[in-house]
Design an enzyme around this catalytic site. Structure first.
Site, PDB file in Angstrom:
ATOM      1  CG  ASN A 104      37.958 -28.649  55.244  1.00  0.00           C
ATOM      2  OD1 ASN A 104      37.893 -27.682  54.489  1.00  0.00           O
ATOM      3  ND2 ASN A 104      37.960 -28.524  56.558  1.00  0.00           N
TER       4      ASN A 104
ATOM      5  CG  HIS B 215      32.759 -29.024  68.239  1.00  0.00           C
ATOM      6  ND1 HIS B 215      33.724 -28.956  67.257  1.00  0.00           N
ATOM      7  CD2 HIS B 215      32.325 -30.311  68.246  1.00  0.00           C
ATOM      8  CE1 HIS B 215      33.857 -30.151  66.690  1.00  0.00           C
ATOM      9  NE2 HIS B 215      33.011 -30.980  67.276  1.00  0.00           N
TER      10      HIS B 215
ATOM     11  CE1 TYR C  96      40.872 -28.878  64.855  1.00  0.00           C
ATOM     12  CE2 TYR C  96      40.676 -29.705  67.100  1.00  0.00           C
ATOM     13  CZ  TYR C  96      40.248 -29.695  65.788  1.00  0.00           C
ATOM     14  OH  TYR C  96      39.186 -30.474  65.415  1.00  0.00           O
TER      15      TYR C  96
ATOM     16  CG  ASP D  55      40.259 -33.478  68.107  1.00  0.00           C
ATOM     17  OD1 ASP D  55      41.248 -34.233  68.078  1.00  0.00           O
ATOM     18  OD2 ASP D  55      39.717 -33.034  67.076  1.00  0.00           O
TER      19      ASP D  55
ATOM     20  CG  HIS E 261      43.306 -31.806  65.193  1.00  0.00           C
ATOM     21  ND1 HIS E 261      43.960 -31.263  64.109  1.00  0.00           N
ATOM     22  CD2 HIS E 261      42.055 -32.076  64.771  1.00  0.00           C
ATOM     23  CE1 HIS E 261      43.138 -31.190  63.080  1.00  0.00           C
ATOM     24  NE2 HIS E 261      41.968 -31.684  63.455  1.00  0.00           N
TER      25      HIS E 261
ATOM     26  CD  GLU F 243      38.055 -36.349  67.661  1.00  0.00           C
ATOM     27  OE1 GLU F 243      38.107 -36.073  66.442  1.00  0.00           O
ATOM     28  OE2 GLU F 243      37.247 -35.811  68.444  1.00  0.00           O
TER      29      GLU F 243
ATOM     30  CD  GLU G  22      38.864 -35.628  62.383  1.00  0.00           C
ATOM     31  OE1 GLU G  22      39.301 -34.612  61.824  1.00  0.00           O
ATOM     32  OE2 GLU G  22      38.174 -35.597  63.416  1.00  0.00           O
TER      33      GLU G  22
ATOM     34  NE  ARG H 120      36.159 -38.596  65.989  1.00  0.00           N
ATOM     35  CZ  ARG H 120      35.337 -37.677  65.490  1.00  0.00           C
ATOM     36  NH1 ARG H 120      34.049 -37.903  65.385  1.00  0.00           N
ATOM     37  NH2 ARG H 120      35.814 -36.522  65.063  1.00  0.00           N
TER      38      ARG H 120
ATOM     39  CG  HIS I 205      34.650 -35.973  60.982  1.00  0.00           C
ATOM     40  ND1 HIS I 205      35.168 -35.052  61.861  1.00  0.00           N
ATOM     41  CD2 HIS I 205      34.648 -35.368  59.766  1.00  0.00           C
ATOM     42  CE1 HIS I 205      35.464 -33.939  61.217  1.00  0.00           C
ATOM     43  NE2 HIS I 205      35.155 -34.103  59.945  1.00  0.00           N
TER      44      HIS I 205
ATOM     45  CD  GLU J 113      32.935 -33.731  65.136  1.00  0.00           C
ATOM     46  OE1 GLU J 113      33.626 -32.764  65.483  1.00  0.00           O
ATOM     47  OE2 GLU J 113      33.334 -34.611  64.336  1.00  0.00           O
TER      48      GLU J 113
END
EC number: 4.2.1.8
Length: 419
Positions: A54, A139, A176, A227, A229, A253, A279, A300, A329, A356
Site C-alpha cells: 500500500n 470493521h 484512523y 486497533d 495502530h 492490536e 501486519e 498478524r 492482516h 481480518e
C-alpha cells in the site's frame, strides 16, 4: 462471486511441462491499486500472486520486473522451495517489505500452479482441513460512540460474530479507521501524503467508554477487537490494555510501534488483554522474540508482505510451539488473490485464531473472480484447484494505476508521530 476461469490439468510429470515460459506484472486500480504477478508454464497452466504494498505499489512492481521475472524464465515451477531460497538468499539486501512482497507474489503463484497441476485446492496441498470455515472479523466504525454501536449492530445483522470497533476521537478532525461519507475506509487517498493531527490523551479517554457502551448495547455474545495502530508508548499501551480488561476484548492490536520487540514486555507485565501485532512484519526475525517470550497472543503477518506461503508456514509452525495463534492482516490493501491464499492457509493451519476481512469493491471483485464465500461469520474457501482466485486482465486494463500514498501523523504540537 463469479468463478475463476483458468483451466486445470492433470499433474505434469515432465520438467519441460513445468518450465516457466512467461511471468508478467499487472498493475491495476479497481477502486485502489493492486500489483499482481501471473506466471505461465510451458503446458499452459497459470498461477497468480499478490504483490501489493500500500502506497509503494510501483516499487514492488519494478522489483519484480527488473530482478525476479528475468530469473524465473526457464525454471521448473514445481521447485517452489528452491526458487524461494534463490530469491531470498540471492538478495544480498534481504528482507524488507519490497523484497518480501515481491518474493511472496512468486511463491503464491507457484503454489497456485502446483494446486492446478495436482487438481487439488491449496489447503489440501498444505495438509488438509483443520476446520470447516475460518472465523473472520469485520470493521465497524463511526464518528462517535453511538454511531459505532449502530455499525456494530449492522455487522451483526450481516452475520459477523467478531467485529473490530473504532470511533472518532473528540476534538480530532480525522481518526484512523473512520470512514467519511458512508464510504469504506481507505487511508491512501491522495498523490501526496495528507497530514493528520493526533492526541493520545483524548484517544485514551474515549476508547474505554466505547467498549463499555458496546458491551452494554450488544452483550457478551460477540467478540470485540480494537486497533491502536502503533500510536502509543509501551506504558500508554499498558494503561489502555488494563482499562479495557472489563470488556474482554478478543485482542488489542498494534498497541505500540513494533520495531522494538522488548517494548511488549512492559505491556505484558501490566495487562491480561490479549495482544496482537505484525501486519508490518516481513519475516520471522521481526517477531522471534515476541513469540519466544509469549509477549503476544496473535501474530498478524500477512502472506503478501512476509514472503508468501513458504515463509509464513514456517512462522506459523514456530508460533504454534509457543501457543501463539494466527490472526492475519486482511484489509482491502491486499487483493482478493492474497485473501484467497490466506483463506486456504487459515483452513489448514492448526494454530488458527482469526482472519481480518474487509469487503472489496464490486470493481475489485470483478477484476479478481474468486470462489471463497462468507457465511455465518466465517469465510469458506472453495474446492477449485489452486487458491481459487484469478485475474481478468482485460477488465484490469480498464483501471489504470492511480498514485496514492498513506497519510502521516503529527501530534498537536506539530511533532511527527507514528501513523
Amino acid at each position: 462471486m463469479s468463478q475463476p476461469s483458468d483451466s486445470t490439468a492433470p499433474l505434469q510429470g515432465s520438467a519441460r511441462d513445468r518450465e516457466i515460459v512467461e511471468a508478467r506484472v499487472i498493475v491495476t486500480c479497481p477502486g485502489r491499486n493492486f500489483v499482481t504477478l501471473k506466471i505461465r508454464t510451458r503446458s499452459g497452466i497459470t498461477g497468480v500472486g499478490d504483490a501489493t504494498l500500500n502506497g509503494r505499489e510501483l516499487a514492488v512492481a519494478a522489483y519484480l520486473q527488473e530482478h525476479l521475472v528475468p530469473n524465473l524464465i526457464g525454471r521448473d515451477a514445481g521447485r517452489i522451495e528452491d526458487i524461494w531460497q534463490f530469491f531470498y538468499r540471492g538478495a544480498y539486501w534481504r528482507r524488507g517489505p519490497v523484497t518480501m512482497s515481491a518474493i511472496a507474489a512468486v511463491d503464491v503463484a507457484l503454489w497456485d500452479i502446483l494446486g492446478k497441476m495436482a487438481g487439488m485446492p491449496l489447503y489440501q496441498l498444505l495438509g488438509g482441513r483443520s476446520r470447516e470455515g475460518a472465523l473472520v472479523y469485520g470493521h465497524a466504525n463511526g464518528r462517535d460512540i453511538a454511531e459505532t454501536s449502530d455499525e456494530v449492530g449492522r455487522f451483526r445483522e450481516m452475520g459477523f460474530i467478531a467485529i473490530r470497533a473504532q470511533c472518532g476521537v473528540p476534538g480530532i478532525k480525522k481518526t484512523y479507521g473512520i470512514s467519511v461519507g458512508g464510504k469504506p475506509y481507505e487511508p491512501a487517498e491522495s498523490e501526496l501524503p495528507t497530514e493528520t493531527v493526533w492526541s493520545t490523551p483524548r484517544y485514551l479517554g474515549v476508547v474505554p467508554r466505547l467498549f463499555e457502551q458496546l458491551r452494554a448495547d450488544h452483550g457478551d455474545e460477540i467478540e470485540l477487537l480494537h486497533d491502536a495502530h502503533h500510536r502509543l508508548t509501551p506504558i500508554e499501551a499498558a494503561r489502555l490494555g488494563r482499562d479495557l480488561e472489563p470488556y474482554r476484548l478478543f485482542w488489542l492490536e498494534d498497541a505500540t510501534p513494533a520495531e522494538n520487540q522488548r517494548a511488549f514486555e512492559i505491556i505484558r507485565q501490566h495487562t491480561v488483554t490479549p495482544l496482537a501485532v505484525g501486519e508490518v512484519f516481513n519475516s520471522i526475525w521481526d517477531c522471534k522474540h515476541l513469540i519466544e517470550q509469549q509477549l503476544i497472543d496473535y501474530i498478524r503477518t500477512t502472506i503478501v508482505h512476509a514472503g508468501g506461503l513458504t515463509h509464513v508456514r514456517r512462522l506459523a509452525d514456530f508460533a504454534a510451539l509457543h501457543q501463539v495463534r494466527t490472526g492475519f492482516h486482511g484489509a482491502t490493501d491486499l487483493s482478493p488473490v492474497c485473501m484467497g491464499a490466506a483463506l486456504h492457509f487459515d483452513t489448514w493451519v492448526p494454530n488458527f485464531g482469526i482472519q481480518e476481512y474487509m469487503f472489496h469493491s464490486d470493481e475489485a471483485n470483478a477484476v479478481f473472480p474468486h470462489d471463497y464465500q462468507f457465511r455465518a461469520g466465517r469465510l469458506h474457501c472453495g474446492e477449485t484447484p489452486g487458491h481459487g482466485v484469478d485475474i481478468d486482465e482485460a477488465l484490469a486494463a480498464r483501471y489504470p494505476y492511480t498514485p496514492k500514498q498513506l497519510p502521516i501523523l503529527r501530534l498537536e504540537d506539530g511533532t511527527m508521530g507514528d501513523w
